[in-house]
Design an enzyme around this catalytic site. Structure first.
Site, PDB file in Angstrom:
ATOM      1  N   HIS A 237      33.982 116.839 -36.289  1.00 13.85           N
ATOM      2  CA  HIS A 237      32.863 117.781 -36.416  1.00 13.85           C
ATOM      3  C   HIS A 237      31.660 117.207 -35.659  1.00 13.85           C
ATOM      4  O   HIS A 237      31.390 116.025 -35.759  1.00 13.85           O
ATOM      5  CB  HIS A 237      32.530 117.962 -37.907  1.00 13.85           C
ATOM      6  N   ARG A 298      31.787 124.042 -30.480  1.00 12.77           N
ATOM      7  CA  ARG A 298      31.848 122.847 -31.312  1.00 12.77           C
ATOM      8  C   ARG A 298      32.492 121.641 -30.608  1.00 12.77           C
ATOM      9  O   ARG A 298      31.978 120.535 -30.648  1.00 12.77           O
ATOM     10  CB  ARG A 298      32.641 123.179 -32.569  1.00 12.77           C
ATOM     11  N   LEU A 420      40.947 125.982 -46.773  1.00  9.37           N
ATOM     12  CA  LEU A 420      41.075 126.311 -48.193  1.00  9.37           C
ATOM     13  C   LEU A 420      42.194 127.319 -48.380  1.00  9.37           C
ATOM     14  O   LEU A 420      42.976 127.248 -49.324  1.00  9.37           O
ATOM     15  CB  LEU A 420      39.747 126.855 -48.735  1.00  9.37           C
TER      16      LEU A 420
END
Lengths: 670, 282
Positions: A237, A298, A420
């Site tokens: 990240h 990103r 998730l």
């Protein structure tokens, strides 16, 4: 036959959803976890969970598009049937979690609220404040507590998984565990073992992961013959808060609201950042990407920040790599209104107010796309055959893997808010398959000869006792862990070079040898955290070497795996004919690369070393296509690509199914 | 807010830790010295001690045991008493602690739970209380039955803060009514017998603010309220809400600022109505 049992290892989202579903199917479950399950790493997930929903559907969204976004985001490296099935289950999983009492944010009318996340055009993401993972985990924890009260689930919290137990045919029939308080080592006969032990961030020293994410459980299965797939794909990240103990995530929304990334032009300028004049600041993202500025994608942001510190030596601090993420030019009121929550986290942990002082941030290892290789059974229409004992089984019969510790859903790069979903999905679907696996067994694990289990316990007891007996003065496990983290972070995260990877493999092998000579500062047999850590450290090495070997072998760029030496070129020509010719060449090269490298990396641990092989990927539903975001010449390449696909009678693969495909609704009831 | 200036930063941090080798063993203080680094928290201090476990006098000792996991103040594992105040060690920043006391940082295990070793305590009773109040939604099962009940924004905004409880134990440590239960194993007692006796003792004792608040959370849920009566039974039973002395310490120390006293107030109201109803329905 005696009563059969299933052992679930790990109590995060995946493990708890598996335990709860198994219990519902009438199966007795043991659940082993390093921590009380309510404290599992899933609590750290903030953003949300994705699914197509009533609103996005009317805007043109569909399960198919969610599926397409996921494989496109993952650079086509995942087998498509399981991903497709997951996308189709998405809405139902969110409904289930809603019924279990997760306090999802609501719209004014009382529907679930949604936000937009990276890698999609639709507002698919349901969320519960800034702690969605925590809230989902709690709902599952509560259900498992209910089953525990009913006697269907037995909990073994503060237990360490030491390895699976295999019979003479190589079938898993239980596992060995160690009580972290009394240090007792014992066998757990089990008719199936489900690993749901999460990621391996601690191999990189510090990461955004929790302290239990050592990867040791997975490594213990790997060392006994389980295959590990796509290990080299590690998501980094771009913006995390470097801490002495952990790297905590700083949300991308800080840049979305106008945050500027910079470093002093003078290396390690000792001045207070606020006193460094504008012309002596290097806003490197804005200068290098004038079009996107601080909001480059990103992976590009991650690579540039890494590059400026590691290769250009412009880190703000000398001993600790970081750049400034500056919000101080934005009025305090506006910051509080838009970014209040995340700024409080920074303030709480750094003790510095980011409204007046630029934040110091650096990319951090965040997620492992790779993991234990697992199987699946495909239906004719490209979904999963629910109830197949092959779903999520490793190459060791009876040993299953779900959640972050398997490799199945995210390919070369994971989309935000999909983890998730994949954790809960894999937990729910593994259960009916295991039920059928149990039904096919002739004998219960508990009826196996005691010698099988005693032998496994003895081996672990010997390893344990040998560590405690070591003479003092050997290597220090904590310092070796730091060194391992440094090597891995330097060579196997954002930018990878073959020479550096070769060097890292040698260094990690040396560290492994040194780690084998560790001596302990605690030689007691009561809550000995020292020996538990040392064992986990030793087991980090096979996975660390798998990551490095996989990265070294893969001479291409795909998703999170970036080797500049093998990057696809931008188009340079300005003349339209010449540009077109370049685009044709580009597409030729892309196709050649797809033929060569669109393959799953499979690692095996044989004679104490990593052996790699490759397996084809099932891309039969959506043909692979180039990811062109931000590339110069993208329009021409896309044009050429569409024409080629049309000539072959294939869809260009732009998110629309080639023909109307029947959704796999009917197979979901387990 | 004040940021300590460079000149005020010490070279060394003195840490005093209350240690205990195991249950039933005597506790003792030990001093450590850790080299100061910027942006440290109590976790990183403990990590440094683990890597080089020697007292301030240089005597090698067994490393200090403690619990932690997420290091973001969201898992609840690393709760301990730091400079006399119960809190998470991950969010306890050294610079702030040195402002409280520049000479020393003092770490103790929570006093309301049995010590396992050093700073590690056994919080089984805390989780057991969640079982007592049936802190879950009693769904039929996990098949696809469509969405849950529609809820208002206001309802979500009331539920979410309660649902953020991470079972850390701060509210129990601060509560004057919550006293420590530590059983010693009898000779000849099996694991199962000891476990049963322990749970029976826990079940007679005070639930604590966290569990009362969870009961209220689930009683307010459209499906959860279907078994509200069972939760209220637990709240009026032995160790129930009647033991709360209204000291309000719980809400003062809660790291997530959960309105615990509001939950306790609501629980008082719900149990009163429930008890009256039960009396007249006899």
């Amino acid at each position: 036959m005696a009563q059969q049992r299933v052992m679930v290892v790990g109590g995060g989202l995946a493990g708890l959803s598996a335990a709860m579903k198994l219990a519902e199917l009438g199966i007795d479950v043991d659940l082993m976890s390093l921590t009380p399950v309510k404290r599992s790493h899933s609590v750290c997930a903030q953003g949300g969970i994705n699914s197509v929903n009533d609103q996005t559907r009317q805007e043109g969204d569909s399960e198919w598009k969610h599926f397409d976004d996921t494989v496109y985001g993952g650079d086509f490296l995942q087998h498509q049937p399981p991903v497709k099935e997951m996308a189709y289950w998405g809405p139902r999983i969110i409904d289930l979690m809603d019924r279990l009492g997760v306090p999802f944010n609501r719209t004014a009318e009382g529907f679930l609220d949604r936000r937009r996340f990276g890698g999609t055009l639709y507002k698919r993401t349901a969320f519960a404040g800034a702690t969605t993972g925590q809230q989902l985990l709690y709902a599952l924890d509560e259900q498992v507590r209910r089953w525990k009260g009913a006697g269907k689930v037995r909990m073994f919290e503060y237990w360490d998984f030491l390895g699976p137990i295999l019979d003479e045919d190589g079938v898993c029939c239980g596992c060995v565990g160690q009580d972290l308080v009394t240090m007792e080592i014992r066998a757990f006969p089990a008719d199936a073992v489900v690993l749901a032990t999460g990621g391996c961030g601690l191999i990189f020293g510090r990461s955004t992961m929790s302290m239990s994410c050592t990867g040791s459980a997975v490594s213990r299965a790997f060392q006994l013959g389980a295959r590990y797939a796509n290990g080299e794909f590690i998501q980094v990240h771009p913006t995390a808060i470097p801490g002495a103990d952990k790297l905590r995530l700083m949300s991308e929304s800080a840049r979305g609201e106008g945050g500027r990334v910079w470093v002093p032009r003078k290396p390690q300028d000792p001045r207070d950042p606020r006193e460094i004049p504008e012309e002596e600041r290097y806003y490197f993202l804005e200068e290098r990407y004038p079009k996107y500025g601080n909001l480059v994608p990103r992976d590009i942001a991650t690579r540039e920040i890494f590059n400026i510190c590691v290769n250009e030596g412009l880190s703000v601090e000398k001993d600790r790599m970081c750049v400034y993420l500056d919000l101080t030019h934005i009025p305090r009121k506006e910051l509080d209104r838009k970014l209040g929550g995340i700024l409080e986290i920074y303030e709480k942990f750094q003790g510095v107010d980011p409204r007046t002082t630029p934040m110091k941030i650096f990319p951090a290892v965040h997620y492992s796309m790779g993991g234990l290789w697992v199987d699946y059974e495909r239906t004719a229409d490209g979904g999963l055959k629910i109830g197949s004992p092959r779903n999520h089984v490793t190459n060791i019969p009876g040993l299953y893997a779900i959640g972050e510790c398997d490799y199945q859903y995210h390919g070369a790069n994971r989309l935000g808010a999909n983890s998730l979903l994949s954790c809960i999905f894999s937990g729910l679907i593994v259960a009916p398959g295991i039920k059928n696996w149990l039904a096919a067994q002739k004998k219960a694990a508990s009826e196996r000869p005691a010698s099988l289990f005693d032998q496994a316990v003895r081996r672990q007891q010997e390893r344990h006792d040998e560590l405690l007996r070591r003479a003092p003065g050997g290597e220090n496990p904590y310092l070796i862990h730091q060194e391992l983290g440094d090597v891995m972070t330097r060579s196997a995260t954002v930018v990878r070079h073959n020479a550096q990877l070769r060097e890292a493999i040698q260094k990690v092998q040396e560290l492994y040898e040194r780690a084998k000579r560790c001596s302990l500062s605690d030689t007691g047999n009561w809550t000995n955290q020292n020996v538990v850590f040392t064992k986990a450290l030793l087991d980090m090495f096979p996975i660390a070497l798998t990551i490095l070997e996989g990265a070294l072998a893969r001479d291409e760029c795909r998703g999170a795996h970036y080797k500049p030496e093998f990057a696809m070129p931008e188009l340079k020509a300005t003349d339209p004919v010449e540009r077109r010719r370049e685009a044709e060449q580009w597409c030729d090269r892309f196709e050649e690369n797809t033929r060569r490298w669109l393959k799953t990396t499979i690692a095996q641990w044989i004679d104490n070393r990593v052996v790699l092989s490759y397996e084809d990927v099932d891309t039969s539903l959506i043909p692979p296509r180039p990811r062109l975001y931000g590339l110069v010449g993208a329009e021409v390449i896309e044009q050429v690509w569409r024409e080629r696909q049309a000539r072959r009678g294939q869809p260009a693969g732009d998110g629309k199914p080639a023909e109307e495909r029947r959704p796999s609704q009917q197979v979901v009831r387990s | 807010m004040s940021t300590p200036t460079v000149t005020s930063r010490p070279e060394w941090i003195n840490v005093r830790i209350l240690r205990q080798d195991g249950p039933g063993q005597p506790s003792y203080w030990q001093r450590f010295r850790v080299r100061y680094e910027p942006e440290m928290n109590v976790i990183s201090v403990l990590q440094k001690i683990a890597a080089d476990p020697r007292t301030a006098e240089g005597k090698p000792v067994a490393p200090v045991a403690w619990e932690c996991n997420c290091l973001e103040e969201v898992c609840g594992a690393c709760t301990m008493v730091i400079n006399g105040r119960v809190r998470q060690s991950c969010s306890a920043l050294i610079d702030r602690l040195l402002e409280e006391n520049p000479h020393e940082i003092e770490l103790q295990p929570m006093s309301k739970f049995p010590v396992v070793r050093d700073l590690v305590v056994d919080r089984q009773r805390l989780f057991r209380a969640l079982e007592r109040v049936k802190a879950w939604i009693p769904v039929d099962g996990y098949y696809d039955m469509g969405p849950g009940p529609r809820q208002s924004q206001a309802a979500q905004e009331a539920a979410y803060p309660l649902s953020k409880c991470m079972s850390c134990g701060c509210c129990l440590e601060a509560c004057p009514q919550y006293s420590r239960i530590e059983l010693v194993r009898w000779e000849g007692e099996t694991d199962e017998q000891f476990e049963r006796r322990k749970l029976a003792a826990y079940d007679r004792a005070f639930l604590g603010a966290h569990a009362i608040s969870q009961a209220i959370l689930f009683n307010s849920h459209p499906t959860g309220k279907n078994n509200a009566a069972e939760r209220l039974e637990a709240l009026i039973g032995p160790g129930g809400i009647q033991l709360c002395g209204n000291a309000q310490n719980c809400v003062a120390v809660c790291p997530k600022e959960i309105p615990l006293t509001r939950s306790i107030g609501l629980a008082g109201r719900q149990t009163t109505i429930y008890a009256l109803k039960k009396f007249f329905d006899k």
